[in-house]
Design a protein around this motif. Structure first.
Motif, PDB file in Angstrom:
ATOM      1  N   ASN A  92       0.863  -1.180   0.000  1.00 50.69           N
ATOM      2  CA  ASN A  92       0.000   0.000   0.000  1.00 50.69           C
ATOM      3  C   ASN A  92       0.904   1.236   0.000  1.00 50.69           C
ATOM      4  N   TRP A  93       1.427   1.571  -1.192  1.00 49.14           N
ATOM      5  CA  TRP A  93       2.455   2.609  -1.292  1.00 49.14           C
ATOM      6  C   TRP A  93       1.920   3.989  -0.936  1.00 49.14           C
ATOM      7  N   GLU A  94       0.660   4.222  -1.247  1.00 48.86           N
ATOM      8  CA  GLU A  94       0.067   5.537  -0.969  1.00 48.86           C
ATOM      9  C   GLU A  94       0.067   5.801   0.543  1.00 48.86           C
ATOM     10  N   GLU A  95      -0.440   4.799   1.265  1.00 46.20           N
ATOM     11  CA  GLU A  95      -0.497   4.883   2.735  1.00 46.20           C
ATOM     12  C   GLU A  95       0.927   5.059   3.298  1.00 46.20           C
ATOM     13  N   SER A  96       1.864   4.307   2.717  1.00 47.01           N
ATOM     14  CA  SER A  96       3.259   4.382   3.168  1.00 47.01           C
ATOM     15  C   SER A  96       3.799   5.806   3.026  1.00 47.01           C
ATOM     16  N   ASP A  97       3.500   6.452   1.892  1.00 49.35           N
ATOM     17  CA  ASP A  97       3.984   7.823   1.669  1.00 49.35           C
ATOM     18  C   ASP A  97       3.340   8.815   2.630  1.00 49.35           C
ATOM     19  N   ILE A  98       2.041   8.631   2.865  1.00 48.82           N
ATOM     20  CA  ILE A  98       1.343   9.539   3.798  1.00 48.82           C
ATOM     21  C   ILE A  98       2.001   9.442   5.184  1.00 48.82           C
TER      22      ILE A  98
END
Ligand code: AMP
Ligand code: ZN
Length: 462
Positions: free
Chosen positions: A432-438
């Motif tokens: 879940n790359w989006e969550e990781s970036d957030i």
């Protein structure tokens, strides 16, 4: 190669000639175990460790004795006042034995974390009481001591020369002493060999003079002679010991066997804190523990101590520690680079470095110059395993553990950040790359940076 030592006894730098060709016998006055050892005490121990290591580098084996003063050291450092051990025991509501065991343990822990070698023989004063009684008896028999109602004193007027080691001014002592000196003393500088204990005194032993206890100086004479013989090679300590303790040790030996106990007397200068004395009232008494609590590898303190010759004062500041910490990191990285290096370097160059280093350490333990050679090796552009091997050889004297990876200061990461890092890890595992970036941005906003390395996640404070 000759070894040169500055000898306090002759006030000259001399070529070292040991009594035995192979084994050097030396004695160091150890700690009085009634309080924590300070970084000042440890400076003296680092100097003594360098001395041992330099002798070994030159091919000698060592028989090194260090005493543990667990009785008899009076608060004034002279012959008056309360016993330091008893004073602490009272203050800390412990028995003198508990006090001694506690601080002895802490002392050896500090020695270990500073990578200071343990002397071959460690001897406690309280375990050698009979030896000391015999020594005092001998001094009485030979007419160098006399008994008063309170103590057995050494009679300095019986010696052909006193003082021998220091420039103690006897006339001045007489003038200063008039008020408080024991009226039964024959000479103001006569010192107590053995002290008759008052009724309520905690540490006392049976002796020909009733229940009593040793003076401060007798333990070193008795144990030194017992383990090393009437004359040995080297005697060491801090400079404060010259006019009192060491002067009187020599007097005792001259009285007991007509000999000065050691041929070479080496003394380490004091560590200052911000240019002044370390004192409780100024709140600047630092321990090795404080250095660790500030996040430094304690070996940094050892490297820092090499910035000054042992016979010069050394000024401690936290800025200097920070600089030394960076130096230690550079040193270790430099070592690693040579270790992995494949360049070709001539043997003559290695020999040149080795000789320069050897000359520096043999010149009265000149560690600042020796460190200069170490830095030359580190800076050498050709990277070669021959040089990392040479650095390891130097480290047998330096004791800096240069082959061990540098430990960066450990920062305390708040639980909240650790929780976010954990969540991010789970997000990444689930791709879940989006969550990781957030989560990374959130961590960054809170003042921390994270890096994904092959060894795991690294968290640093911004
Ligand atoms: P002590 O335990 O106080 O009897 O001292 C043990 C040793 O540490 C003695 O050899 C002292 O000379 C030495 N020492 C005490 N304070 C310092 C200091 N600030 N710098 C260097 N050596 C010290
Ligand atoms: Zn001593």
């Amino acid at each position: 190669m000759d070894i040169l030592f500055y000898n306090t006894l002759t006030k000259k730098k001399e070529i070292f000639k040991p009594i035995d060709k192979k084994e050097v016998r030396m004695y160091s006055c150890g700690p009085t175990v009634y309080k924590d050892a300070t970084i000042g005490n440890m400076r003296t121990n680092i100097f003594q460790d360098n001395l041992r290591r330099v002798l070994k580098y030159n091919g000698y084996s060592i028989k090194h004795v260090m005493n543990i003063t667990d009785v008899g050291h009076l608060v004034s450092d002279g012959d008056s006042g309360e016993d330091k051990m008893l004073k602490s025991a009272k203050e800390e509501h412990k028995t003198p034995l508990e006090i001694a065991n506690h601080y002895t343990e802490l002392f050896f822990k500090d020695m270990e974390i500073l990578n200071i070698e343990t002397p071959e023989i460690i001897c406690k004063a309280t375990e050698h009481i009979n030896l000391m009684i015999e020594y005092v008896k001998k001094l009485l028999e030979r007419g160098y001591a006399y008994e008063t109602s309170t103590a057995i004193y050494f009679d300095i007027s019986k010696l052909d020369k006193y003082p021998l080691l220091s420039s103690l001014d006897l006339e001045e002592q007489k003038a200063g002493a008039r008020v408080e000196v024991d009226p039964e003393k024959k000479n103001p500088c006569d010192f107590a060999l053995w002290i008759k204990a008052p009724e309520n005194h905690l540490m006392k032993w049976d002796s020909p003079w009733g229940k009593s206890y040793p003076g401060w100086h007798i333990e070193c004479s008795a144990m030194g002679q017992h383990y090393l013989g009437e004359t040995f090679d080297i005697h060491t300590g801090g400079i404060d010991l010259i006019p009192t303790h060491h002067e009187n040790e020599i007097a005792q030996s001259k009285g007991a066997c007509g000999k000065i106990p050691a041929n070479y007397w080496l003394h380490g200068e004091y560590l200052l804190i911000n240019g002044g004395k370390m004192s409780k009232s100024l709140g600047n008494v630092y321990l090795i523990k404080d250095i660790i609590e500030k996040g430094y590898d304690p070996i940094v303190y050892k490297l820092f101590s090499y910035s000054s010759h042992y016979r010069n004062k050394l000024n401690f500041t936290w800025e200097a520690m920070e600089a030394a910490s960076k130096s230690l990191e550079r040193l270790k990285k430099g070592y690693q680079m040579h270790l992995e290096g494949k360049d070709n370097i001539e043997d003559s160059k290695i020999k040149e470095y080795e000789e320069k280093f050897h000359k520096a350490i043999n010149d009265d333990l000149n560690m600042p110059v020796a460190m200069g050679v170490v830095w030359e090796v580190i800076r050498q552009e050709k990277k070669s395993k021959k040089l990392s091997d040479l650095l390891l050889k130097f480290d047998t004297v330096l004791g800096l553990k240069i082959e061990k990876k540098f430990q960066t200061k450990e920062i305390e990461i708040p639980a909240e950040i650790l929780e976010l890092v954990k969540k991010r890890k789970v997000a990444r595992e689930n791709k879940n790359w989006e969550e990781s970036d957030i989560l990374r941005d959130l961590i960054s906003k809170k003042g921390y940076e994270i890096k994904d390395t092959k060894n795991g996640i690294e968290i640093t404070k911004k």
